[in-house]
Design a protein around this motif. Structure first.
Motif, PDB file in Angstrom:
ATOM      1  N   ALA A  25      30.977  56.240  -4.049  1.00 35.42           N
ATOM      2  CA  ALA A  25      32.113  57.013  -3.534  1.00 35.42           C
ATOM      3  C   ALA A  25      31.684  58.435  -3.186  1.00 35.42           C
ATOM      4  CB  ALA A  25      33.238  57.033  -4.567  1.00 35.42           C
ATOM      5  N   TRP A  26      30.847  59.042  -4.038  1.00 36.36           N
ATOM      6  CA  TRP A  26      30.395  60.409  -3.769  1.00 36.36           C
ATOM      7  C   TRP A  26      29.561  60.470  -2.492  1.00 36.36           C
ATOM      8  CZ3 TRP A  26      25.695  62.848  -3.225  1.00 36.36           C
ATOM      9  CH2 TRP A  26      25.737  64.246  -3.193  1.00 36.36           C
ATOM     10  N   LEU A  27      28.659  59.522  -2.317  1.00 34.40           N
ATOM     11  CA  LEU A  27      27.833  59.500  -1.114  1.00 34.40           C
ATOM     12  C   LEU A  27      28.691  59.335   0.144  1.00 34.40           C
ATOM     13  CD1 LEU A  27      24.790  57.303  -2.239  1.00 34.40           C
ATOM     14  CD2 LEU A  27      24.720  59.716  -1.590  1.00 34.40           C
ATOM     15  N   SER A  28      29.699  58.481   0.056  1.00 36.17           N
ATOM     16  CA  SER A  28      30.550  58.254   1.227  1.00 36.17           C
ATOM     17  C   SER A  28      31.356  59.497   1.583  1.00 36.17           C
ATOM     18  CB  SER A  28      31.503  57.081   0.966  1.00 36.17           C
ATOM     19  OG  SER A  28      30.790  55.871   0.905  1.00 36.17           O
ATOM     20  N   MET A  29      31.928  60.145   0.563  1.00 40.08           N
ATOM     21  CA  MET A  29      32.809  61.279   0.828  1.00 40.08           C
ATOM     22  C   MET A  29      32.054  62.555   1.155  1.00 40.08           C
ATOM     23  SD  MET A  29      35.845  60.751  -1.993  1.00 40.08           S
ATOM     24  CE  MET A  29      36.653  62.246  -1.479  1.00 40.08           C
ATOM     25  N   ALA A  30      30.948  62.802   0.441  1.00 40.64           N
ATOM     26  CA  ALA A  30      30.244  64.077   0.604  1.00 40.64           C
ATOM     27  C   ALA A  30      29.090  64.008   1.587  1.00 40.64           C
ATOM     28  CB  ALA A  30      29.719  64.552  -0.758  1.00 40.64           C
ATOM     29  N   PHE A  31      28.565  62.826   1.842  1.00 43.29           N
ATOM     30  CA  PHE A  31      27.360  62.704   2.664  1.00 43.29           C
ATOM     31  C   PHE A  31      27.652  62.062   4.028  1.00 43.29           C
ATOM     32  CE2 PHE A  31      23.221  60.414   3.539  1.00 43.29           C
ATOM     33  CZ  PHE A  31      22.499  61.557   3.833  1.00 43.29           C
ATOM     34  N   VAL A  32      28.420  60.970   4.021  1.00 43.96           N
ATOM     35  CA  VAL A  32      28.660  60.239   5.265  1.00 43.96           C
ATOM     36  C   VAL A  32      29.924  60.723   5.979  1.00 43.96           C
ATOM     37  CG1 VAL A  32      29.004  57.966   6.303  1.00 43.96           C
ATOM     38  CG2 VAL A  32      27.509  58.208   4.314  1.00 43.96           C
ATOM     39  N   ALA A  33      31.016  60.936   5.229  1.00 44.77           N
ATOM     40  CA  ALA A  33      32.307  61.246   5.846  1.00 44.77           C
ATOM     41  C   ALA A  33      32.309  62.519   6.692  1.00 44.77           C
ATOM     42  CB  ALA A  33      33.400  61.325   4.777  1.00 44.77           C
ATOM     43  N   PRO A  34      31.708  63.641   6.236  1.00 44.72           N
ATOM     44  CA  PRO A  34      31.714  64.836   7.101  1.00 44.72           C
ATOM     45  C   PRO A  34      31.066  64.589   8.452  1.00 44.72           C
ATOM     46  CG  PRO A  34      31.085  65.425   4.859  1.00 44.72           C
ATOM     47  CD  PRO A  34      31.095  63.933   4.922  1.00 44.72           C
ATOM     48  N   ALA A  35      29.961  63.851   8.460  1.00 44.28           N
ATOM     49  CA  ALA A  35      29.308  63.520   9.726  1.00 44.28           C
ATOM     50  C   ALA A  35      30.197  62.616  10.569  1.00 44.28           C
ATOM     51  CB  ALA A  35      27.959  62.838   9.468  1.00 44.28           C
ATOM     52  N   GLY A  36      30.923  61.700   9.911  1.00 47.81           N
ATOM     53  CA  GLY A  36      31.835  60.810  10.632  1.00 47.81           C
ATOM     54  C   GLY A  36      32.975  61.564  11.283  1.00 47.81           C
ATOM     55  N   ALA A  37      33.511  62.576  10.587  1.00 42.89           N
ATOM     56  CA  ALA A  37      34.605  63.369  11.167  1.00 42.89           C
ATOM     57  C   ALA A  37      34.143  64.102  12.416  1.00 42.89           C
ATOM     58  CB  ALA A  37      35.135  64.357  10.128  1.00 42.89           C
ATOM     59  N   LEU A  38      32.931  64.665  12.370  1.00 44.94           N
ATOM     60  CA  LEU A  38      32.399  65.377  13.531  1.00 44.94           C
ATOM     61  C   LEU A  38      32.135  64.409  14.686  1.00 44.94           C
ATOM     62  CD1 LEU A  38      31.542  68.102  14.620  1.00 44.94           C
ATOM     63  CD2 LEU A  38      29.257  67.716  13.676  1.00 44.94           C
ATOM     64  N   ALA A  39      31.637  63.224  14.370  1.00 48.50           N
ATOM     65  CA  ALA A  39      31.404  62.228  15.416  1.00 48.50           C
ATOM     66  C   ALA A  39      32.720  61.823  16.080  1.00 48.50           C
ATOM     67  CB  ALA A  39      30.716  60.994  14.830  1.00 48.50           C
ATOM     68  N   ASN A  40      33.788  61.705  15.298  1.00 52.41           N
ATOM     69  CA  ASN A  40      35.084  61.349  15.877  1.00 52.41           C
ATOM     70  C   ASN A  40      35.632  62.462  16.764  1.00 52.41           C
ATOM     71  OD1 ASN A  40      35.325  58.789  14.879  1.00 52.41           O
ATOM     72  ND2 ASN A  40      36.479  59.371  13.067  1.00 52.41           N
ATOM     73  N   THR A  41      35.341  63.720  16.404  1.00 49.92           N
ATOM     74  CA  THR A  41      35.771  64.834  17.241  1.00 49.92           C
ATOM     75  C   THR A  41      35.163  64.710  18.636  1.00 49.92           C
ATOM     76  OG1 THR A  41      36.008  66.314  15.350  1.00 49.92           O
ATOM     77  CG2 THR A  41      35.737  67.346  17.510  1.00 49.92           C
ATOM     78  N   TRP A  42      33.880  64.357  18.676  1.00 52.15           N
ATOM     79  CA  TRP A  42      33.222  64.211  19.974  1.00 52.15           C
ATOM     80  C   TRP A  42      33.642  62.914  20.668  1.00 52.15           C
ATOM     81  CZ3 TRP A  42      31.034  67.725  22.908  1.00 52.15           C
ATOM     82  CH2 TRP A  42      30.682  68.928  22.308  1.00 52.15           C
ATOM     83  N   ASP A  43      34.018  61.902  19.892  1.00 46.54           N
ATOM     84  CA  ASP A  43      34.562  60.678  20.492  1.00 46.54           C
ATOM     85  C   ASP A  43      35.878  60.991  21.207  1.00 46.54           C
ATOM     86  OD1 ASP A  43      34.647  57.558  20.542  1.00 46.54           O
ATOM     87  OD2 ASP A  43      36.609  58.162  19.786  1.00 46.54           O
ATOM     88  N   THR A  44      36.709  61.835  20.581  1.00 47.54           N
ATOM     89  CA  THR A  44      37.969  62.254  21.194  1.00 47.54           C
ATOM     90  C   THR A  44      37.709  63.065  22.458  1.00 47.54           C
ATOM     91  OG1 THR A  44      39.092  62.276  19.043  1.00 47.54           O
ATOM     92  CG2 THR A  44      40.093  63.564  20.818  1.00 47.54           C
ATOM     93  N   LYS A  45      36.728  63.981  22.377  1.00 46.66           N
ATOM     94  CA  LYS A  45      36.391  64.790  23.557  1.00 46.66           C
ATOM     95  C   LYS A  45      35.874  63.906  24.695  1.00 46.66           C
ATOM     96  CE  LYS A  45      35.335  69.099  21.115  1.00 46.66           C
ATOM     97  NZ  LYS A  45      34.287  70.100  20.797  1.00 46.66           N
TER      98      LYS A  45
END
Length: 601
Positions: free
Chosen positions: A192-212
């Motif tokens: 859970a820690w790896l997903s939230m602190a390591f993977v999720a922030p990168a995923g949020a940024l990737a989605n921002t560019w997916d929206t753009k």
């Protein structure tokens, strides 16, 4: 920074899960039923290893021809079969209920999001890409399907299985329960820690560019006529390539981090496997476990291993679905901007008298008000032209009448009713507007005209078209009124679109009419037809004309000359043209001079 990111992602998870659970609460009995069915199916899985151990003990204890050993073996076997079949049947009921449950939620989410977007302020729409907004809604609603599956038929049974295995093994051998329980906690916590602190922030940024990326695609496609006009296909492709390149880099980082996360989970799984099997061997050496017990432990471990491996995948799915839903949830939390007061009633406009009573209005990003203590009155049926330089306050004037913005002080009164106290939809439904660049839906001509009054008959639609000088060109089309006009009316000429918009205004039959100079960019023939239609449309209505070409307002009852949010001149054309040094006279003479030069050239 890492701790901040972890807290930030935890906040995102809390918002998304809170949003999801609020929708679950709308179907409480079905959510409860699904949970109970999942628990029952998981319990069947958890009990199976116990009877597998009993079956091995019975087989290892004696001959199958001896009824003393045969009966326990058959009982264990039949119980295992019953548990397997029960688990399958129960899961089928889970899936059928989950289909209805999830589809209803997705329906509600999409409908609610669309409803909110429709009611967001003019500023919000001006600052948002339509393509990006659509992408947020579609991606978020699809992610909701994965989130429901992950929570209800993936994480819930896996966590129940981990707890059940710990309890069952702990009751037989406390040390084994300790190893399984502690190992499971470490595995789930680290994952859970790896997903939230390591993977999720990168995923949020990737989605921002997916929206753009979605916004850039929609922007270029919707403006394709301009792209073609300037031969700019290669330029647009370069712009999109830049956005896609950013998206590719961000997405690659997400996938790489997800791969590292999976490797860490595999390593923890191997260590846990060694600990459980090692403990089982020690128990057997000490005489505390029979062959059946070892079979029980091994079977339980294989079931547990599958669930542990799945927990890692489920948490990754949970993280991904939360990332994909974040922007949809933010839409749900976005304030409307302009809201009706509680208990607001529909407005009733019968005469069309308009009054600005000591109005002060300031755009949010501006340092000073555009209007300060601004007052003016327009009589019922009066035809008024709004004149002035660009940015003088003409367009804002009509936007405030439509309540596209809320004023800071004072009141805007129509027929004695403060527009801030009535329903926005009823106000705008009783104000007809013909814009300089009319926007049509990609629907039939009949549907576009009838948009002002959906219940209108075909005869009423055709009469409105005749009044707008639009019937003849419509009747000449192969499909007539059933002709599809293309996105934003692209299949029609500018003059044809204007006449359809005027027909829509005729059908609306509103007491208040707003005309945003509808003839400024048309050929002479179209201008004459539209001018005639507008003169008919103004009869008996309170009319506000935003004047770009002053020749179109010379016959109006009164002209209001705006300058920096103030009315600096007022009167009809004849009165204003006689004002020495007046703004109106200067503007009129300049346009007359430009027209003369054009004729000479």
């Amino acid at each position: 920074m890492s701790r901040f990111k972890t807290l930030f992602r935890a906040d995102a998870f809390a918002k998304v899960l809170g949003f999801t659970f609020r929708h679950w609460a709308r179907q409480p009995w079905r959510a409860t039923l699904i949970g109970l069915l999942v628990l029952a199916a998981t319990l069947a899985d958890a009990l199976s290893p116990i009877f597998a151990g009993r079956l091995v003990d019975a087989v290892a204890s004696g001959s199958g021809s001896d009824d003393a050993f045969w009966a326990p073996a058959i009982t264990a076997f039949l119980t295992m079969v019953a548990l397997y079949v029960s688990a399958v049947v129960l899961r089928q009921f889970v899936f059928f209920n989950l289909i209805t449950f999830t589809l209803q939620i997705m329906n509600d989410v999409i409908s609610t999001a669309f409803q909110r977007v429709q009611r967001f302020s003019t500023d919000w729409h001006a600052n948002s890409f339509a393509g990006s907004t659509v992408r947020k809604i579609t991606r978020g609603s699809s992610a909701l399907d994965l989130l429901n599956d992950t929570l209800l038929i993936a994480l819930l049974p896996s966590l129940v299985m981990l707890v059940g295995a710990t309890v069952i093994l702990g009751l037989a051998w406390p040390v084994m329960g300790l190893v399984v329980g502690l190992g499971s906690l470490i595995y789930v916590g680290v994952t859970a820690w790896l997903s939230m602190a390591f993977v999720a922030p990168a995923g949020a940024l990737a989605n921002t560019w997916d929206t753009k990326m979605g916004g850039a695609l929609a922007d270029a496609v919707s403006c394709n006529a301009v792209v073609k006009a300037f031969g700019a296909e290669t330029r647009e492709e370069s712009i999109l390539e830049h956005v896609v390149g950013k998206w590719r880099k961000r997405t690659r980082r997400v996938w790489q981090r997800g791969t590292l996360n999976g490797g860490a989970q595999g390593l923890m799984m191997a260590l846990m496997q060694a600990a459980i099997l090692g403990t089982a061997l020690l128990l057997w050496r000490a005489g505390a476990a029979t062959p059946g017990d070892i079979t029980f432990v091994l079977t339980m471990f294989f079931v547990l291993q599958g669930h542990l491996r799945d927990v890692g995948q489920h948490i990754r799915n949970l993280q991904r679905s939360v990332n994909d839903m974040e922007e949809l949830v933010e839409l749900d939390r976005q304030p409307y901007g302009i809201q009706d007061k509680p208990g607001a009633k529909p407005i009733r406009i019968k005469e069309g008298a308009i009054a600005f009573d000591h109005v002060t209005f300031q755009y949010g990003s501006h340092e000073s008000p555009l209007y300060r203590d601004f007052s003016v009155r327009i009589a019922p049926g009066e035809r008024v032209g709004l004149v002035g330089h660009s940015g003088s306050g003409k367009t804002t004037f009509v936007k405030l009448i439509q309540r596209l913005y809320d004023i800071n002080d004072g009141a805007i009164i129509i027929d004695g009713q403060n527009i801030a106290d009535v329903q926005q939809s009823s106000l705008r439904a009783q104000i007809a507007i013909v814009q300089q660049e009319p926007i049509l839906f990609h629907r039939t001509l009949a549907e576009n005209i009838a948009y002002a009054r959906p219940g209108a008959s075909r005869a009423e639609i055709e009469e409105a078209a005749r009044q707008a000088n639009a019937h003849d060109f419509i009747a000449g089309l192969p499909k007539g009124y059933e002709t599809m006009v293309g996105e934003r009316g692209v299949k029609l000429s500018g003059g044809e679109r204007q006449r359809v918009a005027i027909a829509r205004a005729f059908l609306a039959d509103a007491r208040v009419l707003i005309l945003d100079e509808a003839t400024s960019s048309l050929d002479s023939e179209s201008e004459v037809q539209i001018q005639q239609a507008m003169e008919r449309l103004m009869v008996g209505r309170t009319t506000l004309v935003i004047a770009h070409r002053l020749s179109t307002v010379v016959a109006l009852d009164r002209l209001l000359v705006f300058d920096k949010g103030r009315i600096v001149e007022e009167g009809d054309h004849n009165a204003l043209i006689r004002l020495q040094g007046g703004i109106y006279r200067r503007l009129f003479e300049r346009q007359a001079l430009e027209l003369t030069k054009g004729l000479v050239a």
